[in-house]
Design a protein around this motif. Structure first.
Motif, short mmCIF file in Angstrom:
data_model
loop_
_atom_site.label_atom_id
_atom_site.label_comp_id
_atom_site.label_asym_id
_atom_site.label_seq_id
_atom_site.Cartn_x
_atom_site.Cartn_y
_atom_site.Cartn_z
N UNK A 1 0.82 -1.20 0.00
CA UNK A 1 0.00 0.00 0.00
C UNK A 1 0.86 1.26 0.00
N UNK A 2 2.04 1.19 0.61
CA UNK A 2 2.92 2.34 0.69
C UNK A 2 3.70 2.51 -0.61
N UNK A 3 4.20 3.72 -0.80
CA UNK A 3 5.00 4.02 -1.99
C UNK A 3 6.29 3.22 -2.01
N UNK A 4 6.88 3.04 -0.84
CA UNK A 4 8.21 2.44 -0.76
C UNK A 4 8.13 1.01 -0.23
N UNK A 5 7.52 0.10 -0.99
CA UNK A 5 7.33 -1.27 -0.50
C UNK A 5 8.46 -2.18 -0.99
N UNK A 6 9.67 -1.96 -0.41
CA UNK A 6 10.84 -2.76 -0.79
C UNK A 6 10.97 -4.03 0.05
N UNK B 1 18.97 9.73 3.36
CA UNK B 1 19.28 8.30 3.50
C UNK B 1 18.23 7.50 2.74
N UNK B 2 18.65 6.47 2.03
CA UNK B 2 17.71 5.63 1.29
C UNK B 2 16.66 5.05 2.23
N UNK B 3 15.44 5.01 1.77
CA UNK B 3 14.34 4.50 2.59
C UNK B 3 14.59 3.05 3.00
N UNK B 4 15.29 2.29 2.16
CA UNK B 4 15.51 0.87 2.43
C UNK B 4 16.85 0.59 3.13
N UNK B 5 17.53 1.63 3.62
CA UNK B 5 18.81 1.44 4.31
C UNK B 5 18.56 1.02 5.75
N UNK B 6 18.87 -0.23 6.07
CA UNK B 6 18.57 -0.79 7.39
C UNK B 6 19.83 -1.20 8.11
N UNK B 7 19.72 -1.32 9.43
CA UNK B 7 20.78 -1.88 10.25
C UNK B 7 22.06 -1.08 10.27
N UNK C 1 23.57 0.84 2.28
CA UNK C 1 23.24 0.09 1.07
C UNK C 1 21.96 -0.68 1.29
N UNK C 2 21.26 -0.99 0.23
CA UNK C 2 20.01 -1.71 0.39
C UNK C 2 19.44 -2.08 -0.95
N UNK C 3 18.17 -2.43 -0.96
CA UNK C 3 17.52 -2.86 -2.19
C UNK C 3 17.37 -1.70 -3.17
N UNK C 4 17.40 -0.48 -2.68
CA UNK C 4 17.21 0.69 -3.52
C UNK C 4 17.95 1.87 -2.93
N UNK C 5 18.28 2.84 -3.76
CA UNK C 5 18.87 4.08 -3.28
C UNK C 5 17.81 5.19 -3.21
#
Length: 208
Positions: A40-45, A115-121, A125-129
Motif C-alpha cells: 500500500x505504501x509508496x516504498x514497498x521494498x 538516507x535511502x528508505x531501504x537502508x537498514x541496520x 546500502x540496500x535494495x534501492x537508493x
C-alpha cells in the motif's frame, strides 16, 4: 514447585500481552503510509526477493538495534547537519538541542531525504537508493518547522496548558519531539496526527 508454576504462568501471560500489543500495532499500520510490506505504501521494498521482513522491521529490529530513543531502531540514521528552528522573531525562549535528538533523529533518518528508505541496520546500502519525496520530505532545514528536541518548560511565549499536554507524549529530558504530535503507527490519512479529544492537536500544549 507451585511458585515456579505461578512464575511460569505469569511469564507466559506477559509474552502474550507483549505479542498482542505488537500485533495490534501491526494491525493499525496495515495499509498505512508506513506499511512497506503489503504494497500500500509508496516504498514497498520489504516484500521482494532481496529482503523479506515483517511490517515492523523497516523501522525496528529485535537484535543489534541502533541506539536512539526510538525502541529497537533499525533504520540507518542520517549524518546530515540540520538548521534548527529560528526563534529570532518570536518571544519563545526555550532550550533546544544543537541538533535533533532521540525520536526526532529517528524520524528524520527517512524524512530528511538524505538516507535511502531501504537502508537498514546502520548500512547505507540496500535494495534501492530511493529517498523520500513529496509531502513527507522535510529536508535538513528545520528553521521554519515546529521546534523539536526542545525542552517543554512553560515559557510565556506559547502559554503551555498548565494541566499538561492532553496525552501528547514528551520524551527523555521532557522534550518535544516529532512523536509528540505524530504517531507513526496510525493508519490515518495525512500526517498521522495524535488524537487528543480537542479541536486541534495544537491545544494539547498551547492556550490561545
Amino acid at each position: 514447585m507451585k511458585g515456579f508454576v505461578k512464575s511460569a504462568a505469569a511469564a507466559v501471560a506477559l509474552v502474550v500481552i507483549v505479542a498482542g500489543s505488537a500485533s495490534a500495532q501491526g494491525a493499525l499500520m496495515s495499509g498505512s503510509d508506513h506499511d512497506f510490506v503489503n504494497g500500500q505504501a509508496t516504498y514497498n521494498y520489504w516484500n521482494t526477493s532481496f529482503q523479506k521482513f515483517g511490517i515492523c522491521s523497516s523501522c525496528h529490529t529485535a537484535h543489534h538495534a541502533i541506539q536512539t530513543d526510538a525502541p529497537l531502531w533499525n533504520h540507518t540514521l542520517s549524518t546530515a547537519t540540520y538548521t534548527m528552528y529560528d526563534d529570532i522573531h518570536t518571544d519563545v525562549s526555550e532550550t533546544y538541542d544543537a541538533q535533533p535528538t532521540g525520536v526526532s533523529q529517528a524520524c528524520l533518518s527517512c524524512h530528511d531525504g538524505t538516507v535511502a528508505v531501504s537502508a537498514l541496520g546502520g548500512s547505507t546500502t540496500g535494495a534501492s537508493t530511493t529517498t523520500i519525496t513529496g509531502a513527507g520530505l522535510i529536508s535538513t532545514d528545520l528553521s521554519t518547522t515546529h521546534p523539536v528536541s526542545m525542552t517543554y518548560s512553560g515559557g510565556a511565549g506559547y502559554e503551555p496548558d498548565p494541566e499538561g499536554t492532553n496525552g501528547l507524549p514528551l520524551y527523555t529530558g521532557n522534550k518535544v519531539q516529532c512523536g509528540s504530535c505524530h504517531d507513526p503507527h496510525l493508519n490515518t490519512p495525512g500526517p498521522m496526527i495524535r488524537p487528543t479529544g480537542l479541536d486541534t492537536v495544537c491545544l494539547g500544549c498551547h492556550i490561545k
